[in-house]
Design an enzyme around this catalytic site. Structure first.
Site, short mmCIF file in Angstrom:
data_model
loop_
_atom_site.label_atom_id
_atom_site.label_comp_id
_atom_site.label_asym_id
_atom_site.label_seq_id
_atom_site.Cartn_x
_atom_site.Cartn_y
_atom_site.Cartn_z
N CYS A 60 40.51 56.24 12.68
CA CYS A 60 41.54 55.28 13.24
C CYS A 60 42.82 55.85 13.59
O CYS A 60 43.15 57.06 13.11
CB CYS A 60 41.92 54.15 12.07
SG CYS A 60 40.59 53.33 11.48
N ASP A 66 75.99 70.66 37.34
CA ASP A 66 75.76 69.26 38.15
C ASP A 66 76.99 68.48 38.14
O ASP A 66 77.62 68.38 36.65
CB ASP A 66 74.55 68.87 37.40
CG ASP A 66 74.25 67.39 38.11
OD1 ASP A 66 73.25 67.47 39.14
OD2 ASP A 66 74.67 66.14 37.57
#
Length: 505
Positions: free
Chosen positions: A34, A464
């Site tokens: 599971c 930037d």
């Protein structure tokens, strides 16, 4: 890979969804494995074994739980972020390289012998490349069985199995049901041929707004579009073309795939997950960034911000070069012109070998007006033109200074010749070095490509302008040198910090 038993068991006992895909719980008394968040009663610790992959659990003789469907869990954030050989191998396996090229092809791409690669993967994941690809094949087959009306023999070969018998045996072993029985328990919803509907799981939280705003601001006619809360784009896949409509919802993203060849299901899913950064671990990312007082408020206000990535590395490189000195709107206009001319050339039969990628449907054939090409309807979304097509475009297609045009052509030629790898399985350091060797590409462009195309989670573009504006808005230093120094505390998640600075700008 050795797993800490107590830590894993606590995650299972608390049904912690953050660990889904990170490990798998196998219960010896039931023979089932599971995901950690399975809603079933927590098994006794003496009956539990933990595995690092679904393939390892299957190799141990366990079948997938029908209730929690562990094979559909989000991918491990570790393999998504890591730049080493195992991380690269997992991304390539996810993209279907083993199914298309075999283990020999995978090993060749990574620069190792098959034996050594098998040893590395088994040590980390408890299973070799064949077993890992087999687990993925079984999942792809289950999706096709449950969501299409294709014949079971067609599904067997579409999912990558070598024979119908191998398909039947694998499905029976993994799901404890024959393919026909799976279809009986989940009746197929008849729909359009070639259309597959599925749900892509992710680890919550997911900040949907930031993803859709970013992608929507950069849509290109014939390539992608945003319609309300649904993002659509064309896909260029190994066996043909396709398109996808992605609509984020709570716990998963609804995906509607239109494929010309269903063998492309696994790579299409992998690329969609990559585009939306669905395998990220937002708890780990936000935990690191939120520890900085300067980012604490924005992280708390917008948890789960992801890094928008790419389905096409070459497309992202071209976008980065075009966007070097222009606004987002200006880049869209320039790229729209390029796409229009590429479409006309392919439709007219002058696109060379790249014509098979379907770029000809990018837009209607005709002249280029001052406002650029008209948007193509959703069914015509075909993806970005191939590198071989772009490399041969005339000067008039580019609409930019000669130096930048030459840079795009050099990138296109390198990708078309196989000298530059811009896909997620690439060696990130080598790709960056080769990009920097191309005239016209500097650290900003190479970093942007590394962040969005190859998925590097720790890129920071200190020069930037938008990042510096965002930094100033948050009270951070806005000089490139000082900002880069401050960003060191955000490792290894500086790409995510960069997205947050852009949003703050």
């Amino acid at each position: 890979m050795e797993l800490d038993f107590e830590r894993c068991y606590r995650a299972v006992d608390s049904r912690d969804q953050r660990f889904d895909g990170c490990f798998y719980t196998a219960v010896r008394t039931t023979g089932i494995y599971c995901r950690p968040s399975c809603p079933a009663v927590t098994p006794k610790r003496e009956n539990v074994t933990f595995y690092p992959s679904a393939a390892a659990a299957q190799r141990g003789g366990f079948r997938a739980c029908r209730r929690c469907r562990p094979d559909a869990a989000p991918g491990s954030p570790e393999w998504d972020a890591r730049a080493d050989t195992v991380g690269r191998a997992m991304r390539l396996i996810g993209d279907g390289v083993v199914d298309r090229e075999g283990v020999t092809g995978l090993a060749s791409r990574l620069g190792y012998t098959e034996r050594h690669l098998n040893r590395m993967l088994t040590a980390e994941l408890g299973a070799g490349p064949l077993a890992l690809a087999r687990a993925q094949r079984a999942q792809a087959a289950r999706i096709l069985v449950e969501t299409t009306d294709l014949g079971l023999a067609e599904i067997a070969f579409a999912a990558g199995f070598g024979s119908v018998r191998q398909f039947n045996d694998t499905m029976l072993e993994v799901y404890a049901q024959a393919p026909g029985k799976l279809r009986e328990t989940r009746p197929v919803i008849r729909g359009e041929a070639g259309v597959i509907n599925l749900r892509l799981a992710y680890r919550a939280p997911l900040h949907v707004g930031s993803l859709l705003e970013f992608l929507g601001a950069r849509t290109l006619p014939g390539v992608d579009e945003l319609d309300g809360d649904t993002y659509r784009r064309g896909l260029v896949l190994p066996h043909g073309g396709g398109s996808v409509a992605l609509r984020p919802a709570e716990r998963w993203v609804h995906a509607t795939l239109r494929l010309s060849d269903v063998r492309d299901l696994a790579p299409a899913v992998a690329r969609c997950r990559r585009l939306l950064d669905l395998d990220a671990d937002p708890a780990a990312v936000d935990g690191t960034l939120g520890a900085d007082p300067a980012l604490e408020a924005v992280v708390r206000a917008e948890p789960g911000v992801r890094v928008p990535r790419a389905v096409d590395g070459f497309e992202m490189a071209v976008r980065a070069v075009v966007g070097q000195q222009v606004s987002v709107a200006g880049a869209r206009t320039t790229l729209g012109r390029l796409i229009r001319v590429a479409g006309v050339r392919v439709a007219g039969g002058s696109g060379g070998e790249g014509a098979e990628d379907g770029a000809g449907a990018a837009g209607p054939v005709g002249g280029i007006g001052p406002s650029g090409p008209a948007p193509a309807p959703a069914h015509q979304l075909t993806g970005f033109p191939a590198a071989a097509v772009v490399a041969e475009l005339p000067d008039a297609a580019f609409g930019m200074p000669a130096a930048r045009r030459d840079t795009i052509r050099a990138v296109a030629a390198a990708v078309a010749d196989g000298k530059l790898d811009l896909e997620p399985g690439a060696d990130r350091a080598e790709t960056t070095a080769r990009l920097l060797d191309i005239p016209g590409i500097g650290p900003w462009t190479a970093g942007y490509v590394a962040m969005r195309a190859t998925g590097d989670p720790d890129v920071f573009l200190a020069t930037d302008l938008a990042a510096r504006r965002g930094a100033a808005a948050l009270g951070l230093p806005d000089s490139a040198k000082a900002l880069a120094a401050h960003a060191e505390r955000w490792r290894p998640w500086r790409s995510y910090a960069l997205v947050r600075l852009w949003r703050s700008a």
